[in-house]
Design a protein around this motif. Structure first.
Motif, PDB file in Angstrom:
ATOM      1  N   SER A  60      -0.669  -3.202   1.956  1.00 21.54           N
ATOM      2  CA  SER A  60       0.175  -2.093   1.613  1.00 21.54           C
ATOM      3  C   SER A  60       1.184  -1.383   1.946  1.00 21.54           C
ATOM      4  O   SER A  60       1.472  -0.076   2.448  1.00 21.54           O
ATOM      5  N   HIS A  61       2.471  -2.374   2.371  1.00 20.66           N
ATOM      6  CA  HIS A  61       3.573  -2.060   2.888  1.00 20.66           C
ATOM      7  C   HIS A  61       4.689  -2.441   1.969  1.00 20.66           C
ATOM      8  O   HIS A  61       4.515  -3.566   1.028  1.00 20.66           O
ATOM      9  N   GLN A  90      -1.279   5.512   3.196  1.00 20.52           N
ATOM     10  CA  GLN A  90      -1.423   4.454   4.234  1.00 20.52           C
ATOM     11  C   GLN A  90      -0.310   3.471   3.994  1.00 20.52           C
ATOM     12  O   GLN A  90       0.243   3.250   2.990  1.00 20.52           O
ATOM     13  N   GLY A  91       0.401   2.972   5.044  1.00 20.60           N
ATOM     14  CA  GLY A  91       1.558   1.947   4.803  1.00 20.60           C
ATOM     15  C   GLY A  91       2.797   2.250   5.434  1.00 20.60           C
ATOM     16  O   GLY A  91       3.063   3.331   5.325  1.00 20.60           O
ATOM     17  N   LEU A 111      -0.590  13.561   1.009  1.00 20.81           N
ATOM     18  CA  LEU A 111      -0.483  14.376   1.903  1.00 20.81           C
ATOM     19  C   LEU A 111       0.682  14.367   2.767  1.00 20.81           C
ATOM     20  O   LEU A 111       0.842  15.105   3.557  1.00 20.81           O
ATOM     21  N   VAL A 112       1.382  13.460   2.715  1.00 17.36           N
ATOM     22  CA  VAL A 112       2.580  13.234   3.661  1.00 17.36           C
ATOM     23  C   VAL A 112       3.831  12.742   2.719  1.00 17.36           C
ATOM     24  O   VAL A 112       3.431  12.134   1.572  1.00 17.36           O
ATOM     25  N   ASP A 113       4.958  13.241   2.942  1.00 17.09           N
ATOM     26  CA  ASP A 113       6.030  12.816   2.277  1.00 17.09           C
ATOM     27  C   ASP A 113       6.496  11.402   2.692  1.00 17.09           C
ATOM     28  O   ASP A 113       6.927  11.073   3.614  1.00 17.09           O
ATOM     29  N   PRO A 114       6.499  10.340   1.816  1.00 21.77           N
ATOM     30  CA  PRO A 114       6.946   9.149   2.138  1.00 21.77           C
ATOM     31  C   PRO A 114       8.381   9.070   2.396  1.00 21.77           C
ATOM     32  O   PRO A 114       8.667   8.188   2.789  1.00 21.77           O
ATOM     33  N   GLY A 115       9.232   9.770   2.016  1.00 23.72           N
ATOM     34  CA  GLY A 115      10.523   9.790   2.120  1.00 23.72           C
ATOM     35  C   GLY A 115      11.463   8.943   0.940  1.00 23.72           C
ATOM     36  O   GLY A 115      10.676   8.265   0.334  1.00 23.72           O
ATOM     37  N   PRO A 116      12.541   9.075   1.168  1.00 21.89           N
ATOM     38  CA  PRO A 116      13.449   8.062   0.126  1.00 21.89           C
ATOM     39  C   PRO A 116      13.342   6.704   0.437  1.00 21.89           C
ATOM     40  O   PRO A 116      13.154   6.311   1.780  1.00 21.89           O
ATOM     41  N   CYS A 117      13.486   5.891  -0.432  1.00 25.00           N
ATOM     42  CA  CYS A 117      13.665   4.301  -0.369  1.00 25.00           C
ATOM     43  C   CYS A 117      14.742   4.084   0.471  1.00 25.00           C
ATOM     44  O   CYS A 117      14.583   3.077   1.217  1.00 25.00           O
ATOM     45  N   LYS A 123       6.272   6.096   6.940  1.00 24.05           N
ATOM     46  CA  LYS A 123       5.806   5.375   8.140  1.00 24.05           C
ATOM     47  C   LYS A 123       4.510   4.897   8.311  1.00 24.05           C
ATOM     48  O   LYS A 123       3.538   5.463   7.377  1.00 24.05           O
ATOM     49  N   LEU A 124       3.971   3.979   9.027  1.00 24.54           N
ATOM     50  CA  LEU A 124       2.670   3.679   9.210  1.00 24.54           C
ATOM     51  C   LEU A 124       1.588   4.498   9.886  1.00 24.54           C
ATOM     52  O   LEU A 124       1.914   5.221  10.756  1.00 24.54           O
ATOM     53  N   LEU A 125       0.752   4.772   8.588  1.00 22.09           N
ATOM     54  CA  LEU A 125      -0.225   5.528   9.068  1.00 22.09           C
ATOM     55  C   LEU A 125      -1.617   4.947   8.583  1.00 22.09           C
ATOM     56  O   LEU A 125      -1.444   4.198   7.733  1.00 22.09           O
TER      57      LEU A 125
END
Length: 219
Positions: A60-61, A90-91, A111-117, A123-125
């Motif tokens: 899942s990355h 995750q990932g 629950l977390v902001d994955p941020g822009p491409c 980030k890895l969680l």
């Protein structure tokens, strides 16, 4: 009669990436999926009979979901998804951006902001346990076994309620209650046409199987 799937898949989901890496889902119309428009979660290594500790978080990355139109048909008709996007957090390198939602704002359970491409994405969680417990239970599915044909605690095979203009988009939406590279649309088993493309990496007790499935049926 009822068609039982060979592998466990959540009814009413448009695209599902389970333990997949570097998938791109872009420029599609994804609508009328009563559970989730897109869904993504990791697959822990032990469930794949992989016990190398360095490979525990190797799935899942690098998945990108961009520039899709969620909940709107080509003719402009609004057909909401239950939630536009579901992710277990995750990932690394995952991102969702540029997607247009039928509700004016994307509905999701992040629950977390994955941020822009452009910034590298998430980030890895580790997968959030309260989110992942659903697929861990459903992974025990066995269509040949009358008990495990519907594992206790697994809601994937229950028909979701039809989406409305209001969607629950809180942190655990679609988990505690039932409320975007292919063109996808579907309706659940209450009737109508089902046209779904799924590119899946799914867990089985024997390991991971990569399945590409196209189903078109009329109920």
């Amino acid at each position: 009669g009822t068609v039982c799937p060979v592998v466990p898949t959540p009814v009413g989901t448009g695209t599902l990436i389970a333990g997949g890496n570097y998938n791109v889902t872009d420029n599609n119309r994804i609508y009328d999926n009563w559970r989730f428009g897109t869904m993504q979660f990791w697959v822990p290594a032990p469930l794949r009979d992989e016990f190398d500790p360095t490979k525990l978080f190797d799935t899942s990355h690098g998945n990108q979901v961009t520039d899709n139109i969620m909940g709107i048909k080509a003719d402009g008709t609004v057909q909401h998804n239950g939630l536009d996007h579901w992710w277990d957090d995750q990932g690394m390198g995952n991102c969702w951006e540029g997607n247009v939602s039928s509700r004016g704002k994307a509905t999701h359970n992040f629950l977390v902001d994955p941020g822009p491409c452009s910034g590298g994405g998430s980030k890895l969680l580790p997968g959030l346990a309260v989110k992942d417990v659903g697929f861990l239970t459903c992974s025990q599915y066995d269509r040949a076994d009358p008990i495990w044909r519907h594992p206790i605690g697994c809601t994937w095979f229950d028909s979701p309620t039809k989406p409305t203009d209001q969607a629950t988009s809180g942190p655990l939406a679609g988990l505690l209650s039932t409320p975007e590279t292919s063109s996808l649309s579907s309706t659940d088993d209450r009737g109508g046409e089902v046209a779904t493309w799924l590119s899946l990496a799914l867990v089985s007790l024997a390991g991971v199987r990569l399945v590409t499935l196209r189903r078109r049926a009329r109920h």
